[in-house]
Write an enzyme that holds these catalytic residues in place. Structure first.
Site, short mmCIF file in Angstrom:
data_model
loop_
_atom_site.label_atom_id
_atom_site.label_comp_id
_atom_site.label_asym_id
_atom_site.label_seq_id
_atom_site.Cartn_x
_atom_site.Cartn_y
_atom_site.Cartn_z
N HIS A 1 0.86 -1.19 0.00
CA HIS A 1 0.00 0.00 0.00
C HIS A 1 0.89 1.24 0.00
O HIS A 1 1.39 1.67 1.03
CB HIS A 1 -0.90 -0.02 1.23
CG HIS A 1 -2.03 0.96 1.19
ND1 HIS A 1 -2.06 2.05 0.34
CD2 HIS A 1 -3.21 1.02 1.89
CE1 HIS A 1 -3.19 2.72 0.53
NE2 HIS A 1 -3.90 2.12 1.46
N HIS B 1 -2.66 6.98 -1.10
CA HIS B 1 -3.67 7.64 -0.26
C HIS B 1 -3.14 8.35 0.98
O HIS B 1 -3.88 8.57 1.93
CB HIS B 1 -4.76 6.65 0.16
CG HIS B 1 -5.37 5.90 -0.99
ND1 HIS B 1 -6.15 4.79 -0.84
CD2 HIS B 1 -5.29 6.11 -2.33
CE1 HIS B 1 -6.53 4.33 -2.03
NE2 HIS B 1 -6.02 5.12 -2.95
N TYR C 1 -0.73 7.27 3.14
CA TYR C 1 -0.19 6.43 4.21
C TYR C 1 1.35 6.38 4.11
O TYR C 1 1.94 7.08 3.27
CB TYR C 1 -0.85 5.05 4.20
CG TYR C 1 -2.33 5.18 4.49
CD1 TYR C 1 -2.76 5.56 5.77
CD2 TYR C 1 -3.29 5.01 3.49
CE1 TYR C 1 -4.11 5.73 6.04
CE2 TYR C 1 -4.65 5.19 3.76
CZ TYR C 1 -5.05 5.55 5.04
OH TYR C 1 -6.38 5.74 5.32
#
Ligand SMILES: Cc1cc2nc3c(=O)[nH]c(=O)nc-3n(C[C@H](O)[C@H](O)[C@H](O)COP(=O)(O)O)c2cc1C
Length: 375
Positions: free
Chosen positions: A179, A182, A184
């Site tokens: 990930h 977004h 993070y």
């Protein structure tokens, strides 16, 4: 005489083509987008999570990307109901998820996650852990709780991602997704708004990519060469839709090239509306540019099958349905390779089967009530 192919069979023809992602063959082009659900008390995915994913695999989703799941670092997350990808009980739960999805004919990768400076102090599962990030700066630009990562922190987090990837392969998953989107942790390094470091991990776009590239390289080294490593990234941040990593294709290339070189097999380019061109002068969206610049297979995403705004849909306004003909056009031109579907698949576990069989009149508009259940 012109013969027009009925839209139903065209969707089936284009979406049903298998695709190789490094050593993995995915049976079709439909991906379930990663979606945090908070249905795993103690970080352990249970039988309801097994059924939730298996149901969608049985109904035609080719590749499932799980909800974000925390890597083994105390500062990685802030909920005891979000699944963890470390710990005996947690990994045993995940092994059953992979088994269920395989039995249903699908493939599955966990989305490995560290939230970085999004973490609030005092939250579970490790209340004493500090928020850490590139510069101790939150997405809104404020400093306060939390701190800049030390050399030790960088090494610990790199190792946590590598260990999670090795565990994924060991317990039967088909690959991993990192990930990097977004706002993070990985994205906090990529984005100048949160990365003010003056060491080798901050500065120009290539330096800001160094941490993510080192994670990719460590993950690559921890798994078999044919095990697919997917990286999800985005321009937008969770509380800042206008944020951008790259203003031009050249800037994007500077970021993606080291990531591809470090071992990313597949890029998952997260946008909120897949039909929007990314840069002036071309119709290509972010996934299209990513494929053009890296040559790697790419996944597009963003309001597929919906016509609504991501957050409005989240907040409860049902999204009307949108046709997918333009999406099929881009897939047919190989601008990108796969399409991830989020909310439409939350709403309707049968979404893929209906689209592949041309039963589009049976599709349901998204309603945020779907967030409350694991059906
Ligand atoms: C409930 C919910 C949870 C989400 N959680 C994650 C997540 O854990 N990781 C991630 O990368 N994106 C997450 N997203 C974003 C989705 O993966 C997807 O990019 C977004 O919903 C747009 O696709 P859609 O319009 O098809 O829903 C989440 C979205 C929703 C609606």
């Amino acid at each position: 005489m012109t013969v027009t192919t009925p839209p139903a069979s065209r969707a089936a023809e284009i979406l049903s083509r298998p695709i190789a992602l490094n050593g993995l063959t995915v049976p079709n082009r439909i991906v379930m987008a990663p979606m945090t659900r908070q249905f795993s008390p103690g970080g352990v995915p249970g039988e309801d999570v097994v059924s939730y994913y298996s149901r969608r695999a049985a109904a035609g989703v080719g590749l499932i990307v799980t909800e974000g799941t925390y890597v083994g670092h105390d500062s990685a997350g802030q909920s005891s109901r979000i699944p963890r990808f470390h710990g005996e009980e947690q990994l045993a739960g995940w092994a059953k998820v992979a088994e269920g999805v395989h039995a249903a004919g699908g493939t599955i990768v966990p989305q490995l996650w560290h939230i970085g400076m999004v973490r609030k102090q005092g939250q579970p599962p490790f209340a004493d852990a500090p928020a850490v990030g590139p510069s101790g700066i939150r997405l809104d630009g404020t400093e306060g709780e939390g701190r800049a990562m030390t050399r030790q922190d960088l090494d610990d987090v790199i190792r946590a991602f590598a260990e999670a990837a090795a565990a994924a392969e060991r317990i039967g998953f088909d690959g991993v997704e990192l990930h990097g989107a977004h706002g993070y942790l990985l994205d906090q390094f990529l984005w100048a708004g949160t990365n003010r470091r003056t060491d080798a991990y901050g500065g120009d776009p290539v330096a800001r990519t160094k941490f993510a590239a080192e994670i990719v390289a460590a993950v690559r080294a921890a798994v078999s060469p044919e095990f697919p490593v997917i990286l999800r990234y985005s321009q937008w941040k969770s509380d800042n839709y206008d944020a951008r990593l790259a203003e031009t294709p050249e800037e994007l290339e500077a970021i993606l090239t080291p990531l591809a070189a470090a071992g990313v097999d597949v890029f998952h380019a997260s946008t909120r509306r897949y039909w929007l061109p990314e840069f002036e002068g071309s119709d290509l969206n972010l996934a299209g540019w990513t494929k053009k610049l890296t040559g790697r297979p790419t996944i597009t995403v963003g309001s597929v099958g919906l016509d609504g705004d991501f957050i409005k849909g989240f907040q409860g306004e049902g999204s009307p349905l949108k046709g997918i003909d333009d999406l099929l056009d881009s897939l047919e031109r190989d601008e990108y390779d796969m399409v991830a579907v989020g909310r439409a698949l939350l709403q309707d576990p049968e979404w893929a089967a209906k689209v592949l069989a041309g039963r589009t009149d049976e599709l349901k508009a998204y309603d945020a009530a779907a967030l409350k259940t694991l059906s």
